[in-house]
Design a protein around this motif. Structure first.
Motif, PDB file in Angstrom:
ATOM      1  N   VAL A  73      65.088   2.870  93.709  1.00  0.00           N
ATOM      2  CA  VAL A  73      65.973   1.536  94.158  1.00  0.00           C
ATOM      3  C   VAL A  73      67.206   1.707  93.248  1.00  0.00           C
ATOM      4  O   VAL A  73      67.067   2.280  92.167  1.00  0.00           O
ATOM      5  CB  VAL A  73      64.900   0.354  94.126  1.00  0.00           C
ATOM      6  CG1 VAL A  73      63.942   0.386  95.016  1.00  0.00           C
ATOM      7  CG2 VAL A  73      64.537   0.219  92.465  1.00  0.00           C
ATOM      8  N   GLU A  89      66.017  -3.409  91.375  1.00  0.00           N
ATOM      9  CA  GLU A  89      65.304  -3.195  90.280  1.00  0.00           C
ATOM     10  C   GLU A  89      64.219  -4.194  90.283  1.00  0.00           C
ATOM     11  O   GLU A  89      62.971  -3.778  89.926  1.00  0.00           O
ATOM     12  CB  GLU A  89      65.746  -2.848  88.981  1.00  0.00           C
ATOM     13  CG  GLU A  89      66.812  -1.759  88.781  1.00  0.00           C
ATOM     14  CD  GLU A  89      68.160  -1.709  89.416  1.00  0.00           C
ATOM     15  OE1 GLU A  89      68.300  -2.965  89.886  1.00  0.00           O
ATOM     16  OE2 GLU A  89      68.884  -0.848  89.443  1.00  0.00           O
ATOM     17  N   GLY A 281      65.514   7.963  89.286  1.00  0.00           N
ATOM     18  CA  GLY A 281      65.928   6.959  90.110  1.00  0.00           C
ATOM     19  C   GLY A 281      66.678   7.004  91.369  1.00  0.00           C
ATOM     20  O   GLY A 281      66.658   8.303  92.012  1.00  0.00           O
ATOM     21  N   SER A 282      67.856   6.433  91.759  1.00  0.00           N
ATOM     22  CA  SER A 282      68.295   6.525  93.276  1.00  0.00           C
ATOM     23  C   SER A 282      69.630   7.676  93.097  1.00  0.00           C
ATOM     24  O   SER A 282      70.141   7.768  94.140  1.00  0.00           O
ATOM     25  CB  SER A 282      68.627   5.391  93.653  1.00  0.00           C
ATOM     26  OG  SER A 282      69.679   4.705  92.916  1.00  0.00           O
ATOM     27  N   ALA A 283      69.651   8.164  92.026  1.00  0.00           N
ATOM     28  CA  ALA A 283      70.887   8.929  91.646  1.00  0.00           C
ATOM     29  C   ALA A 283      72.118   8.874  92.671  1.00  0.00           C
ATOM     30  O   ALA A 283      72.503   9.640  93.546  1.00  0.00           O
ATOM     31  CB  ALA A 283      70.282  10.399  91.916  1.00  0.00           C
ATOM     32  N   ASP A 285      75.297   9.236  92.168  1.00  0.00           N
ATOM     33  CA  ASP A 285      76.108  10.401  92.058  1.00  0.00           C
ATOM     34  C   ASP A 285      75.961  11.336  93.158  1.00  0.00           C
ATOM     35  O   ASP A 285      76.928  12.236  93.648  1.00  0.00           O
ATOM     36  CB  ASP A 285      76.108  10.871  90.700  1.00  0.00           C
ATOM     37  CG  ASP A 285      74.834  11.340  90.265  1.00  0.00           C
ATOM     38  OD1 ASP A 285      74.069  10.849  90.583  1.00  0.00           O
ATOM     39  OD2 ASP A 285      74.841  12.089  89.121  1.00  0.00           O
ATOM     40  N   ASN A 293      66.742  16.927  94.549  1.00  0.00           N
ATOM     41  CA  ASN A 293      65.572  17.677  94.539  1.00  0.00           C
ATOM     42  C   ASN A 293      64.412  16.604  95.245  1.00  0.00           C
ATOM     43  O   ASN A 293      64.143  15.730  94.571  1.00  0.00           O
ATOM     44  CB  ASN A 293      65.200  17.948  93.142  1.00  0.00           C
ATOM     45  CG  ASN A 293      64.161  19.007  92.739  1.00  0.00           C
ATOM     46  OD1 ASN A 293      63.228  19.030  93.675  1.00  0.00           O
ATOM     47  ND2 ASN A 293      64.049  19.553  91.838  1.00  0.00           N
TER      48      ASN A 293
HETATM   49  N1  LIG Z   1      62.012   3.972  90.163  1.00  0.00           N
HETATM   50  C1  LIG Z   1      63.503   3.830  90.476  1.00  0.00           C
HETATM   51  O1  LIG Z   1      63.722   3.514  91.302  1.00  0.00           O
HETATM   52  C2  LIG Z   1      64.470   3.975  89.254  1.00  0.00           C
HETATM   53  C3  LIG Z   1      64.185   4.693  88.257  1.00  0.00           C
HETATM   54  C4  LIG Z   1      65.618   4.797  87.344  1.00  0.00           C
HETATM   55  C5  LIG Z   1      66.729   4.353  87.509  1.00  0.00           C
HETATM   56  N2  LIG Z   1      66.665   3.435  88.890  1.00  0.00           N
HETATM   57  C6  LIG Z   1      67.960   3.114  89.379  1.00  0.00           C
HETATM   58  O2  LIG Z   1      68.721   4.232  89.704  1.00  0.00           O
HETATM   59  C7  LIG Z   1      70.208   4.033  89.608  1.00  0.00           C
HETATM   60  C8  LIG Z   1      70.821   5.109  88.953  1.00  0.00           C
HETATM   61  O3  LIG Z   1      70.264   5.202  87.600  1.00  0.00           O
HETATM   62  P1  LIG Z   1      70.501   6.347  86.728  1.00  0.00           P
HETATM   63  O4  LIG Z   1      71.600   7.151  86.824  1.00  0.00           O
HETATM   64  O5  LIG Z   1      70.561   5.920  85.297  1.00  0.00           O
HETATM   65  O6  LIG Z   1      69.167   7.362  86.788  1.00  0.00           O
HETATM   66  P2  LIG Z   1      68.994   8.507  87.847  1.00  0.00           P
HETATM   67  O7  LIG Z   1      67.511   9.081  87.489  1.00  0.00           O
HETATM   68  O8  LIG Z   1      69.182   7.848  89.317  1.00  0.00           O
HETATM   69  O9  LIG Z   1      70.009   9.821  87.742  1.00  0.00           O
HETATM   70  C9  LIG Z   1      70.387  10.211  86.466  1.00  0.00           C
HETATM   71  C10 LIG Z   1      70.757  11.693  86.804  1.00  0.00           C
HETATM   72  O10 LIG Z   1      69.932  12.695  87.144  1.00  0.00           O
HETATM   73  C11 LIG Z   1      70.118  13.066  88.372  1.00  0.00           C
HETATM   74  N3  LIG Z   1      69.023  13.068  89.421  1.00  0.00           N
HETATM   75  C12 LIG Z   1      68.220  12.119  89.459  1.00  0.00           C
HETATM   76  N4  LIG Z   1      67.273  12.412  90.163  1.00  0.00           N
HETATM   77  C13 LIG Z   1      67.481  13.615  90.928  1.00  0.00           C
HETATM   78  C14 LIG Z   1      66.812  14.517  91.820  1.00  0.00           C
HETATM   79  N5  LIG Z   1      65.684  14.020  92.642  1.00  0.00           N
HETATM   80  N6  LIG Z   1      67.522  15.772  92.398  1.00  0.00           N
HETATM   81  C15 LIG Z   1      68.584  16.205  91.304  1.00  0.00           C
HETATM   82  N7  LIG Z   1      69.048  15.261  90.649  1.00  0.00           N
HETATM   83  C16 LIG Z   1      68.747  14.201  90.380  1.00  0.00           C
HETATM   84  C17 LIG Z   1      71.137  12.215  89.082  1.00  0.00           C
HETATM   85  O11 LIG Z   1      71.922  12.693  89.991  1.00  0.00           O
HETATM   86  C18 LIG Z   1      71.978  11.751  87.854  1.00  0.00           C
HETATM   87  O12 LIG Z   1      72.744  12.947  87.269  1.00  0.00           O
HETATM   88  C19 LIG Z   1      70.230   2.544  88.872  1.00  0.00           C
HETATM   89  O13 LIG Z   1      70.415   1.697  89.841  1.00  0.00           O
HETATM   90  C20 LIG Z   1      68.852   2.479  88.317  1.00  0.00           C
HETATM   91  O14 LIG Z   1      68.495   1.275  88.040  1.00  0.00           O
HETATM   92  C21 LIG Z   1      65.758   3.389  89.772  1.00  0.00           C
END
Ligand SMILES: NC(=O)c1ccc[n+]([C@@H]2O[C@H](COP(=O)([O-])OP(=O)(O)OC[C@H]3O[C@@H](n4cnc5c(N)ncnc54)[C@H](O)[C@@H]3O)[C@@H](O)[C@H]2O)c1
Ligand SMILES: CC(C)[C@H](C(=O)O)[C@@H](O)C(=O)O
Ligand SMILES: [Mg+2]
Length: 359
Positions: A73, A89, A281-283, A285, A293
């Motif tokens: 999310v 969140e 998280g929801s990545a 970017d 992945n």
């Molecule tokens: N459990 C959850 O739902 C959860 C966990 C962490 C963050 N969040 C939320 O996600 C949003 C983004 O947070 P963030 O950027 O700090 O963390 P993130 O984990 O979403 O991303 C961090 C980095 O890891 C990469 N990444 C993450 N998952 C990937 C995957 N499956 N495959 C390839 N690359 C991956 C992303 O592209 C990014 O560069 C925020 O709104 C945050 O609150 C949600």
């Protein structure tokens, strides 16, 4: 008995990876697994439709399910919502709290095929297999009072870091029992040199220790633990810690395994009901590009089979399928290295399904 599984795709890459988990669930059904799958809204996507990140309908479905599978999310679209209670969140935190999912298992296991994708030297991570046991419904995430308010002409922000003995004891027991099933080593991580709440944490862990005489309990301050995780991660087996330290240390441990896109998790309550989700998280970017992945999400299905549905053999079949796809050299962008074949989210899903069918 037919188990109800609730799938909550969420936001960002959530729906992309959840789609692969949904296909895997279907394959499990075809292989004889007796489940009924429902979908629901949570996070920003729920806010957009219902004005709430955790609509009553979703919470009711979650309560009635044997297990919940959640994508991720959050995202920039909702980061500016002034009412914090409406942030995506809060949907996730609300599920954890309402279902009493206090025991969060975050395994950081290196698939040997990914040794070169780790940010550490292969010899430091070869054979890495750590289990982080994170307390998930207490600590500073939920402590009261909390807020931002005006004091002496300026705004102050405050939170409360609080744990009761019973909260510490129940997560301690999860960790000691986990250590008994593994290498019988448990490291409790705290900040007992500064924070009273973790002085109590350490005391309770010490008090429990004689009940588990086969487990060797050690303690480490969280700053040192962060350092040791990147210096010599294989010294750890089971790690137990509070909500916030566990959040941070599990992201660090994730990277040792090559990518945060590889790490599944289980969040369990007293009755064995569980929510399963990738640690990432929801990545935003990379959302919408079909490059995320999906393996952490697919491995979360395996954890669900193991911990909530008691289907160990099928869980192992999924884990073996992931291993064989990695053996074949298929990689999403986050774990790609020279000499491997780069695939999309959906292609990785195809490959895991094909391998699953062959086992
Ligand atoms: N459990 C959850 O739902 C959860 C966990 C962490 C963050 N969040 C939320 O996600 C949003 C983004 O947070 P963030 O950027 O700090 O963390 P993130 O984990 O979403 O991303 C961090 C980095 O890891 C990469 N990444 C993450 N998952 C990937 C995957 N499956 N495959 C390839 N690359 C991956 C992303 O592209 C990014 O560069 C925020 O709104 C945050 O609150 C949600
Ligand atoms: C999104 C956020 C509330 C969540 C947490 O902090 O627990 C996430 O970072 C996680 O690790 O599951
Ligand atoms: Mg986190």
């Amino acid at each position: 008995m037919t188990h109800k599984v609730l799938l909550l795709p969420g936001d960002g890459i959530g729906p992309e990876i959840a789609a692969q988990a949904a296909r895997l669930l279907k394959a499990c059904q075809e292989a004889g697994l007796d489940i009924e799958v429902e979908e629901g809204l949570v996070g920003g996507s729920a806010y957009d439709v219902h004005g709430e990140p955790l609509p009553t309908e979703t919470l009711e479905k979650a309560k009635a399910a044997s297990a919940i599978l959640l994508g991720a999310v959050g995202g920039p679209k909702w980061d500016k919502l002034e009412d914090l209670s409406k942030r995506p969140e809060k949907g996730l935190l609300g599920l954890r709290k309402n279902l009493g999912l206090f025991g969060n298992l975050r395994p950081a296991m290196l698939y040997p095929q990914l040794a070169s994708a780790s940010s550490l030297k292969p010899e430091l991570v070869a054979g890495l297999d750590i289990m982080i046991v994170r307390e998930l419904t207490g600590g500073i995430y939920f402590g009261q009072p909390r807020g931002i308010e005006e004091r002496n002409g300026e705004r102050v922000g405050f939170n409360t870091y609080i744990y009761s003995e019973s909260e510490i004891e129940r997560i301690g027991r999860v960790a000691f029992e986990m250590a008994q099933k593994r290498s019988k080593k448990l490291c409790s991580v705290d900040k007992a040199n500064v924070l009273e709440v973790t002085i109590l944490w350490r005391e309770v862990m010490e008090r429990l220790a004689p009940e588990y005489p086969d487990v060797e309990l050690s303690h480490m301050y969280v700053d040192n633990a962060a350092m040791q995780l990147v210096r010599a991660p294989k010294q750890f087996d089971v790690v137990v810690t509070g909500n916030m330290f566990g959040d941070i240390l599990s992201d660090a441990a994730a990277m040792l395994t090559g990518s945060i896109g590889m790490l599944p998790s289980a969040s369990l309550n007293e009755s064995g009901q569980g929510m399963y989700e990738p640690c990432h998280g929801s990545a935003p970017d990379i959302a919408g590009q079909n490059i995320a992945n999906p393996l952490a999400m697919m491995l979360s299905v395996a954890m669900m089979l193991r911990y909530s549905l008691n289907e160990t053999a099928m869980a192992e079949r999924i884990e073996a399928a992931v291993g064989s796809v990695l053996d074949d050299g298929l990689r999403t962008a986050d774990i790609a290295s020279e000499g491997t074949r780069r695939v999309s989210t959906a292609e990785m899903g195809d490959a895991v399904l094909a391998a699953f069918a062959n086992y």
